[in-house]
Design a protein around this motif. Structure first.
Motif, PDB file in Angstrom:
ATOM      1  N   GLN A  20       5.807  28.407   9.318  1.00  0.00           N
ATOM      2  CA  GLN A  20       6.665  28.362   8.261  1.00  0.00           C
ATOM      3  C   GLN A  20       6.837  26.996   7.790  1.00  0.00           C
ATOM      4  O   GLN A  20       7.015  26.863   6.578  1.00  0.00           O
ATOM      5  CB  GLN A  20       7.811  29.224   8.932  1.00  0.00           C
ATOM      6  N   LYS A  23       3.557  25.526   5.981  1.00  0.00           N
ATOM      7  CA  LYS A  23       3.363  26.382   4.847  1.00  0.00           C
ATOM      8  C   LYS A  23       4.509  26.002   3.512  1.00  0.00           C
ATOM      9  O   LYS A  23       4.053  25.655   2.428  1.00  0.00           O
ATOM     10  CB  LYS A  23       3.860  27.771   5.093  1.00  0.00           C
ATOM     11  N   HIS A  24       5.669  25.912   3.709  1.00  0.00           N
ATOM     12  CA  HIS A  24       6.671  25.575   2.836  1.00  0.00           C
ATOM     13  C   HIS A  24       6.808  23.952   2.497  1.00  0.00           C
ATOM     14  O   HIS A  24       6.904  23.589   1.354  1.00  0.00           O
ATOM     15  CB  HIS A  24       8.203  25.865   3.384  1.00  0.00           C
TER      16      HIS A  24
END
Length: 163
Positions: A20, A23-24
């Motif tokens: 996460q 990805k962000h």
């Protein structure tokens, strides 16, 4: 001639998972089209306009990413670890025009990895400690702003990734 500098190394523990957070982070940064640099000598105004609109959170841009964790597959133990080159060509220029040696640290290097305790860490050297060696007030002012930009970026990406 040999000079030594002391870099202030930052270790930030984040709440997000590795997947996460990365990805962000990658989504939050502007993405550089390196082909534009080939036009800087013939069309500098166009290249400058392109770089100004590039954006990204905190005006930061992804120059590149290396998956160091995947490389460990050769040793039989892959890990989650990515090194990012992050910065902004116009911010770099605002420092290198005063002292070309600032190019040694632009773009900045940021390592995101999953530690042995399965928690994600983000590590980097504080820009003000790297660029401060040049003793130039204009460079130091920019470096201080980069300290704040990196901290804000990491906090924002972690908040998004932890949702």
């Amino acid at each position: 001639m040999t000079d030594s500098i002391a870099a202030s190394h930052q270790v930030v523990k984040v709440a997000s998972s590795f997947a996460q957070f990365t990805k962000h982070l990658e989504a939050a940064l502007g993405h550089l089209d390196r082909a534009m640099f080939g036009k800087v000598e013939t069309e500098p105004a166009m290249v400058e306009a392109y770089l100004k609109q590039l954006g990204g959170e905190q005006d930061l841009v992804l120059f590149g990413m290396e998956d160091h964790g995947a490389l460990l597959t050769i040793a039989g133990a892959p890990r989650r670890a990515k090194q990012y080159a992050i910065g902004n060509p116009l911010i770099a220029m605002s420092m290198t025009q005063h002292d070309m040696r600032a190019a040694l640290y632009a773009p900045l290097r940021v390592l995101v990895y999953e530690a042995a305790d399965q928690k994600v860490r983000v590590e980097y050297d504080l820009p003000s400690s790297l660029f401060g060696q040049f003793g130039n007030a204009a460079i130091s002012k920019v470096a201080d702003s980069l300290d704040a930009k990196l901290a804000a970026l990491i906090a924002s990406v972690d908040e998004q990734g932890a949702k």
